[in-house]
Scaffold this motif. Sequence first.
Motif, PDB file in Angstrom:
ATOM      1  N   ASP A 268       0.836  -1.214   0.000  1.00 18.31           N
ATOM      2  CA  ASP A 268       0.000   0.000   0.000  1.00 18.31           C
ATOM      3  C   ASP A 268       0.864   1.256   0.000  1.00 18.31           C
ATOM      4  OD1 ASP A 268      -2.316  -1.462   0.130  1.00 18.31           O
ATOM      5  OD2 ASP A 268      -2.602  -1.187   2.288  1.00 18.31           O
ATOM      6  N   LEU A 269       2.032   1.158   0.587  1.00 18.27           N
ATOM      7  CA  LEU A 269       2.884   2.337   0.731  1.00 18.27           C
ATOM      8  C   LEU A 269       3.746   2.589  -0.497  1.00 18.27           C
ATOM      9  CD1 LEU A 269       4.098   1.870   4.429  1.00 18.27           C
ATOM     10  CD2 LEU A 269       2.179   3.234   3.583  1.00 18.27           C
ATOM     11  N   THR A 270       4.023   1.545  -1.254  1.00 20.81           N
ATOM     12  CA  THR A 270       5.035   1.687  -2.302  1.00 20.81           C
ATOM     13  C   THR A 270       4.496   1.568  -3.724  1.00 20.81           C
ATOM     14  OG1 THR A 270       5.479  -0.669  -2.221  1.00 20.81           O
ATOM     15  CG2 THR A 270       6.866   0.722  -0.834  1.00 20.81           C
ATOM     16  N   TYR A 271       3.270   1.089  -3.882  1.00 19.19           N
ATOM     17  CA  TYR A 271       2.825   0.771  -5.251  1.00 19.19           C
ATOM     18  C   TYR A 271       2.891   1.963  -6.212  1.00 19.19           C
ATOM     19  CZ  TYR A 271      -1.832   2.795  -4.425  1.00 19.19           C
ATOM     20  OH  TYR A 271      -2.863   3.656  -4.159  1.00 19.19           O
ATOM     21  N   PRO A 272       2.720   3.218  -5.701  1.00 18.61           N
ATOM     22  CA  PRO A 272       2.830   4.300  -6.694  1.00 18.61           C
ATOM     23  C   PRO A 272       4.222   4.419  -7.313  1.00 18.61           C
ATOM     24  CG  PRO A 272       1.795   5.085  -4.648  1.00 18.61           C
ATOM     25  CD  PRO A 272       2.373   3.733  -4.365  1.00 18.61           C
ATOM     26  N   ARG A 273       5.206   3.794  -6.720  1.00 19.86           N
ATOM     27  CA  ARG A 273       6.587   3.932  -7.185  1.00 19.86           C
ATOM     28  C   ARG A 273       7.071   2.696  -7.943  1.00 19.86           C
ATOM     29  NH1 ARG A 273       8.110   8.425  -8.235  1.00 19.86           N
ATOM     30  NH2 ARG A 273      10.271   7.803  -7.948  1.00 19.86           N
TER      31      ARG A 273
ATOM     32  N   ARG B 179      -4.618  -3.197  -8.792  1.00 17.44           N
ATOM     33  CA  ARG B 179      -3.333  -2.548  -8.501  1.00 17.44           C
ATOM     34  C   ARG B 179      -2.311  -2.877  -9.581  1.00 17.44           C
ATOM     35  NH1 ARG B 179      -1.286  -2.207  -2.496  1.00 17.44           N
ATOM     36  NH2 ARG B 179      -2.929  -0.656  -2.641  1.00 17.44           N
TER      37      ARG B 179
END
Lengths: 588, 588
Positions: free
Chosen positions: B280-285, B320
């Motif tokens: 959840d914390l890293t998927y945008p990257r 995702r």
Amino acid sequence: MVQIDQWNAATAVAASPTSLYQFDPNRWRRCLAVAQELEPADLLLSGGQVINVFSGELERANVAIVDGLIAGVGNYTQAAKHLDVTNRFVAPSFIDAHVHLESALVWVSEFARAVVPHGTGAVVTDPHEIANVAGLAGIAALRVAATGLPLRVGFTIPPCVPASSAESSGAILTTHDIETALAWPESVGLGELMNYPGTLAGDADIAAKLQISTGRRRDGHAPGLRGPALQAYAGSGVGSDHESTGLEEAREKLRAGLMIMIREGSTEHNLTQLLPLVTDLTYPRCCFASDDRDCHTLLQDGHIDAILRLAISHGLDPIRAIRMATWNAANYWRLDGIGAVAPGYAANLVVLDDIQRVTVGLTFYAGQVVAKDGQFLGTVDLVQAIPAELRDTVRLAPLGLNDLRLSLERAGEAVEVIPGQIVTKAIRVTPIVRDGWAESDSNQDLLKLVCVERHRATGRVGIGYVRGFGLRRGALASSIAHDAHNIVAVGVEDADILMAIETVAGSGGGLAAIVDRRVLAHLPLPIAGILSDQPLERVAASYAGLEAHARELGSTLPSPFGLLAFMALSVIPEARVTDRGFLRVGQS
Amino acid sequence: MVQIDQWNAATAVAASPTSLYQFDPNRWRRCLAVAQELEPADLLLSGGQVINVFSGELERANVAIVDGLIAGVGNYTQAAKHLDVTNRFVAPSFIDAHVHLESALVWVSEFARAVVPHGTGAVVTDPHEIANVAGLAGIAALRVAATGLPLRVGFTIPPCVPASSAESSGAILTTHDIETALAWPESVGLGELMNYPGTLAGDADIAAKLQISTGRRRDGHAPGLRGPALQAYAGSGVGSDHESTGLEEAREKLRAGLMIMIREGSTEHNLTQLLPLVTDLTYPRCCFASDDRDCHTLLQDGHIDAILRLAISHGLDPIRAIRMATWNAANYWRLDGIGAVAPGYAANLVVLDDIQRVTVGLTFYAGQVVAKDGQFLGTVDLVQAIPAELRDTVRLAPLGLNDLRLSLERAGEAVEVIPGQIVTKAIRVTPIVRDGWAESDSNQDLLKLVCVERHRATGRVGIGYVRGFGLRRGALASSIAHDAHNIVAVGVEDADILMAIETVAGSGGGLAAIVDRRVLAHLPLPIAGILSDQPLERVAASYAGLEAHARELGSTLPSPFGLLAFMALSVIPEARVTDRGFLRVGQS
């Protein structure tokens, strides 16, 4: 090692190069050497926890700074200067994703002095206030004034000056002007596309502005837009919106692809409504904006730090909140080189004493401490770069009591204000009649709202009813009147309204509260009629005094002058009074 | 309403304008009208669930398409043509964030024919293979060939041609060449900065390339870099990396600010290792990249769809996964106008029959169906735009058995290959000696690895040992030899090695498998020595045959030719053999 409480301006490292965001081979080689532990850093922040905006974690690491940049984050130990940040948090300095600097009521340098101690490192400003008065020259003056400040100021170039054809501004920003300004390196995109009715109608003027901004970010402004109209607006290539007041409205905009800028201004309070939007799935598409914060709010409440405190107090995870206030805004606006504590980024940082309460101990810009414990440490020249043509901009035709009469056929509708919002309602009302004219009646809180054209001395006066100001007596006037910045006034007695308008005009612009033909309070705003040339603290005190006086006159609004300034804004639903009279927004 | 199984090319809507990503006022007004339900759409996708990459949800909505763009997503009903996608999923078409088109072994149009049916709508390609052979003219040829395809091809301009000074390429891409190509509208940034040792050393050549790419995205290449070296590399302004093979390596790079491109190529399999990074914390990257996929893999396994299937089968949420494969890549590369099913975006879509299995039923490009159930529906001209100067590029000096002798002093170390990886190990070995020269010994899987300079007929031959190919007899040769594309060969008998090299050279480049002085299999690659001029299916079959023959000769590798092509690549640790001999990467 220097402890934070011993740190002062005298211990600062050498000045950074002005080209902080350009590639410099010598600086690059110094960074390479420091990153690879071949040379000592200029400054090392040791022992703290770094807020990593990429991994969303707290990272125990030291931050090595060289020539204004972060050379590395890790187990660095060698440096010319050391600062112990044990038990503290190192975060990127905060970014306001959408603000009108002019709303602070002070000049650019004073704005910086207000926000930098609150941890702000960058703002994206839409200078449409000054542009409505002074056109491209006004924007250029802000640009010059922003150079060299310990604050990165990115400009969006306003496409809607005037905001719509329903407003009479002092200047028009032509497509050619916009093209000129978009080419400035400080420009990050097109400003808020306020004329959404014109957009939805496919206006040729909007088409031209979309054309010249191809490939650039375009800021949006879509208050209340939903359904098919929202699809049409978002589909026009706008990337963001900061006007949502309701959760479902914001959710629909997010789904339509708009970056949601959660706004918390002096008069626009949207955060508590919108915060439930932010989840594991949506947080990359949300950031924060102040839009309009006056200097009193900035000094007393704060800036983005205050928004963060509010968000965290309502349950948002502090690290997520900080990611939204830093990287998300930088990434959206393509502000390369800021928004993260990572190698190659500018050392534009905050040291937080407390992450939950967002207590800004130190603000760094380009590796230098520029504020400490709420005190600005730099020096700024208050009156630098204010061109003479920004003064004496108020040109009023002679005005008499007869000009303030409201005819009955224009008095069947009123603007109803909503405390804490800048959207209004259009309501039907029964006018109070005396001698054949509609009058103010404080008993039913139905007051005259007046807007006087003041740029070209046309003598044009628009008059309508407003409900919700709550004045029992007296009058308020303001030459801050988004977006055309004519003079707007509200009051019980026509004579007080007239005196308020004349008082404001007499100082080349300003704010005034009048009762019984007597000036209760007056804040001159001689720069373009919208900004003071005085120090922040003095303006903030004067502004607070004005608001207090307005409340003494009976207003129950949290910020009567703050709201008055939006009463002539032709692009926010549902109703306004411009110099052309009562206006239902969205109907033309 | 047309059902999917009745859909064919004949029912397609009118051709889209070529300027899909430019602003067109007439198209804009048509979109406005359709979005606001004032006019019917060209095409409506009805009844499906839309994958919203902004909200991370499935949305029950119809998609209204006009002139190649999405006009609106919502309750639209009016259209000239209707397509029923009930029980299906509408997603943006997939984006490969980093690929070398040339690795498919086929020309650009055939590459498109391979990947479009798999739902690929855009690739960011780094054309450094053809650039190493043919320089800027080679890249320009790819650019021309990519025009008009139903696939958006964004180019990164390779800064390291040759990859390093340890390789002898056919062409050099000068800083001036790079500047020229960066100005093309199809260029999205600087290509992978492969020369990380030069970067870490602060080379003037690298400085010049960083200078000219200021403000542009820069692709990274940092295999195995950690700690201070990684900080130095990331701090040089590189934005991404696709070379991570280990989870902790990838985590450290993500923390350092690099966008993590999770790679799954034909020979590079990193996904299962790296997938735990995505939270959840890293998927945008994080996003996906194929880097190198040969046409056989593309046909049999797929492209980004195959990577998605693998990721989902290992537990990644399908929505995702699709966000990562679409919006994340588009947003990173600033490919405006693609990567989302939202108003204003290009109607570059896939209709998925099954979201878990990523079954691509239809691929749309610019609102037109360009593939259905795995079949490409467009027409592409196979040999369009192949300039004559890309043919006959293999220039070999006369070569004899004496040129293939390995001296003892150069035979103490060997390259050890790692199945499924392109990183290698450098190992110490005891040479097998005959007549004073080191020989291949299939019993201990220690074979000669030969690299022959082939661009300028210099006669330069580098020879070393390799372990892990497992050949029991015969030899393999390839003129695909990243990145300089000399001829690389591996084998048991020198005579077979020689024949393999000559066979490859004889067809202007290619791949060959030889045993007992007999050609077992041969795939000519006459375009720049690295690409076929034949149809995809034929090349794929031939390539599969070559791989099968290599396994028949004893190789236990999953893709012996795939790996052979990386044996001369001087910028991937730990060991290689270039035309200058055995090389420890990172040591110069």
